[in-house]
Scaffold this motif. Structure first.
Motif, PDB file in Angstrom:
ATOM      1  N   ARG A 288     128.913  17.022  31.260  1.00 38.99           N
ATOM      2  CA  ARG A 288     129.094  17.677  32.564  1.00 38.99           C
ATOM      3  C   ARG A 288     128.621  16.730  33.676  1.00 38.99           C
ATOM      4  O   ARG A 288     129.431  16.173  34.397  1.00 38.99           O
ATOM      5  N   ASP A 289     127.334  16.458  33.779  1.00 39.34           N
ATOM      6  CA  ASP A 289     126.857  15.533  34.809  1.00 39.34           C
ATOM      7  C   ASP A 289     127.410  14.123  34.545  1.00 39.34           C
ATOM      8  O   ASP A 289     127.862  13.434  35.460  1.00 39.34           O
TER       9      ASP A 289
ATOM     10  N   HIS B 279     115.428  18.154  35.467  1.00 35.05           N
ATOM     11  CA  HIS B 279     116.719  17.465  35.586  1.00 35.05           C
ATOM     12  C   HIS B 279     116.540  16.474  36.741  1.00 35.05           C
ATOM     13  O   HIS B 279     116.482  16.870  37.900  1.00 35.05           O
TER      14      HIS B 279
ATOM     15  N   HIS C 140     117.573  12.952  38.847  1.00 35.34           N
ATOM     16  CA  HIS C 140     118.565  11.915  39.134  1.00 35.34           C
ATOM     17  C   HIS C 140     117.874  10.592  39.427  1.00 35.34           C
ATOM     18  O   HIS C 140     116.680  10.545  39.723  1.00 35.34           O
TER      19      HIS C 140
ATOM     20  N   THR D 125     121.757  10.074  35.910  1.00 37.49           N
ATOM     21  CA  THR D 125     120.761  11.089  35.554  1.00 37.49           C
ATOM     22  C   THR D 125     119.785  10.445  34.569  1.00 37.49           C
ATOM     23  O   THR D 125     120.080   9.375  34.041  1.00 37.49           O
TER      24      THR D 125
HETATM   25 ZN    ZN Z   1     122.699  16.388  38.080  1.00 31.83          ZN
END
Ligand code: ZN
Length: 529
Positions: free
Chosen positions: A12-13, A206, A208, A242
């Motif tokens: 997804r990311d 999460h 970045h 990420t």
């Molecule tokens: Zn993200």
């Protein structure tokens, strides 16, 4: 083992990385690999019905589930002014068949009013309604608190109200996101600690990588109490990426003693990173920590010398722990000792004080001067050593080749190569077409040789790199260096050729690639990279 849970969002990311575009097939392959590695949660894609690839992905995984890993579908809170059960993307959070839903919402007041343009109370209602609806359907919920660290710094009360709304609606986990990647490890530690004390729900992180701190921030969050660790393979993700799980996992496991994977699983890390890169059509990890090809390669003379005495002198962990391997690079810089070490490792009975050893050093110097580079082309180095010690047996004799590239009025380009060679006195004359001159030449060479060496069918050319090298002062034309990567099964090797003519440079690298592949398949000693 600890209570930490690995949550991968490569699909997804990671799919939001510039240059990455996954098909449903790609996603399924990667999901299976992640499950094999031992990842606990695999975020597969979006819940929005317009995301066709993701719809296909979830539909196919309903038929063939992932085993122990839990599949996660990612979606947003309901749209403003609708009911959760009337929003198709929210309905999909329960209808796509994934046991877990990650529901993202903004927790920074500035974002709520400026980007989302809804009032602050409505945003809280959107969180509550969506989570309740999904929970009522028996789906596990991870609440993704977007921009949480920025939100906390600007309006702590509101950011915490968003978490409280999620908690009230039954969130199973709350993941704190450093969406813009601007936080520093100390801030992350303090904020996670503050939240952790006031909330009875497991926290996730999460982070970045916009400050190159995603891994550090993830570790800081874990030390402050976060138990769900989000990230991607090779650090793919929006903008700078990420948190790279290929660094996070070994750091947690080998440095902080927070084991997540078994030893066998951890030893699959290198292969997983390279596999995912190849499916994603991205360059393989080179200088990345732990899983890069260079992560345990030694080039400087003093380093190689130290390593030969004791591997602990220049390595922070044993490379095998993460499935990587130690490499000694062959170059002028490494000095005679290293070259001899490498040459002797080939087990060809080379004595370091012999005339052949001296010849290898001289030949290497000459060739490096001409633009050859053996650092990344150890298969060509091995062939060079074999030639010097008289162990090399050419598999064929070239009589000649010709490459023709034609372009006609319509703009169509046709490329053909013809080749004439002999194997044990038997002549073969073949022609083949290709997408370009090197491809055509490669096809023709294989076609000519396959009759004699059927094992060539299992060898593929997987990468081709061309670079102009600095020409010596007396030369009139610049040389090009061609590096070719070949593969047979899981084994890859790289060969090099240099010439002012790109076809000749490619030919040298192609021949080395084929010769080396045959050497391996014929069961002789080989030491590819
Ligand atoms: Zn993200």
């Amino acid at each position: 083992m600890t209570d930490l849970l690995l949550y991968d969002t490569t699909l997804r990311d990671g799919a939001q990385t510039e240059g990455i575009s996954f098909s449903a097939d790609d996603k399924i392959k990667i999901a299976r690999k992640l499950a094999q590695l031992g990842v606990h949660y695999i975020e597969g894609g979006f819940s929005a019905p317009s995301m066709r690839t993701d719809m296909e992905f979830f539909a196919r995984l309903r038929e063939e589930p992932l085993g122990h890993a839990k599949l996660v579908v990612f979606g947003m809170t309901r749209r403003t002014g609708t009911k959760a059960d009337k929003d198709p993307a929210v309905r999909n959070l329960v209808e796509l068949g994934a046991p877990v839903a990650a529901i993202v919402a903004k927790t920074w007041d500035h974002h709520v009013t400026a980007a989302l343009r809804v009032d602050l109370e409505e945003n809280l209602a959107m969180i509550r309604d969506t989570l309740r609806f999904v929970k009522e359907h028996g789906v596990e919920v991870c609440f993704d608190a977007e921009h949480f660290f920025d939100g906390f710094k600007h309006n702590r009360d509101y950011a915490l109200k968003c978490l409280a709304a999620a908690a009230e609606a039954g969130a199973d986990t709350i993941c704190l996101c450093d969406t813009n990647g601007g936080a520093l490890p100390d801030e992350v530690r303090d904020i996670v600690q503050a939240v952790h004390q006031g909330i009875g729900i497991p926290l996730g992180i999460h982070a970045h990588n916009d400050c190159e701190l995603a891994v550090a921030n993830t570790l800081a969050a874990v030390e402050a109490g976060a138990v769900q660790v989000q990230g991607t393979i090779n650090g793919y993700g929006e903008r700078c990426g990420t948190a790279n799980l290929c660094s996070v996992i070994p750091n947690l496991q080998l440095k902080l003693d927070r084991g997540i994977l078994s030893e066998e699983q951890l030893a699959q890390l290198y292969e997983t990173a390279h596999y995912v890169a190849s499916v994603a059509n991205m360059p393989p990890p080179e200088r990345e920590a732990y899983v890069g090809r260079s992560a345990f390669s030694h080039k400087g003379g003093m380093h190689v010398d130290g390593m030969m005495k004791s591997p602990r002198t220049y390595e922070h962990i044993r490379p095998e722990l993460v499935g990587n391997e130690r490499r000694f690079l062959v170059s002028d810089q490494a000095g005679r000792g290293a070259v001899m070490f490498k040459a002797q490792a080939l087990d060809l009975g080379l004595d370091k004080d012999s005339p052949q050893a001296k010849e290898i050093m001289e030949r290497l110097k000459e060739m490096e001067h001409a633009g050859y580079q053996f650092d990344g082309a150890e298969a060509s180095f091995e062939l060079l050593v074999q030639k010097s010690v008289g162990k090399y047996q050419p598999r064929f004799d070239l009589e000649g080749f010709r490459v023709i590239v034609e372009k006609d009025r319509t703009g169509e380009i046709r490329t053909e190569a013809t080749i004439k060679l002999k194997v044990d006195g038997v002549e073969e004359h073949t022609a083949a077409e290709g997408d370009g001159p090197v491809h055509a030449l490669d096809n023709a060479l294989r076609k000519a040789l396959e009759r004699f060496y059927p094992q060539l069918k299992g060898i593929r050319l997987t990468d081709f790199k061309v670079r102009v090298v600095d020409a010596p002062a007396q030369a009139t034309a610049a040389s090009v260096r061609v590096m070719i990567e070949s593969r047979a099964g899981a084994k890859t090797w790289t060969t090099v050729g240099v010439h002012t003519n790109i076809i000749e440079a490619s030919w040298q690298a192609l021949v080395d690639g084929v010769e080396y592949g045959l050497l391996q398949s014929l069961g002789e000693r080989g030491n590819a990279q």
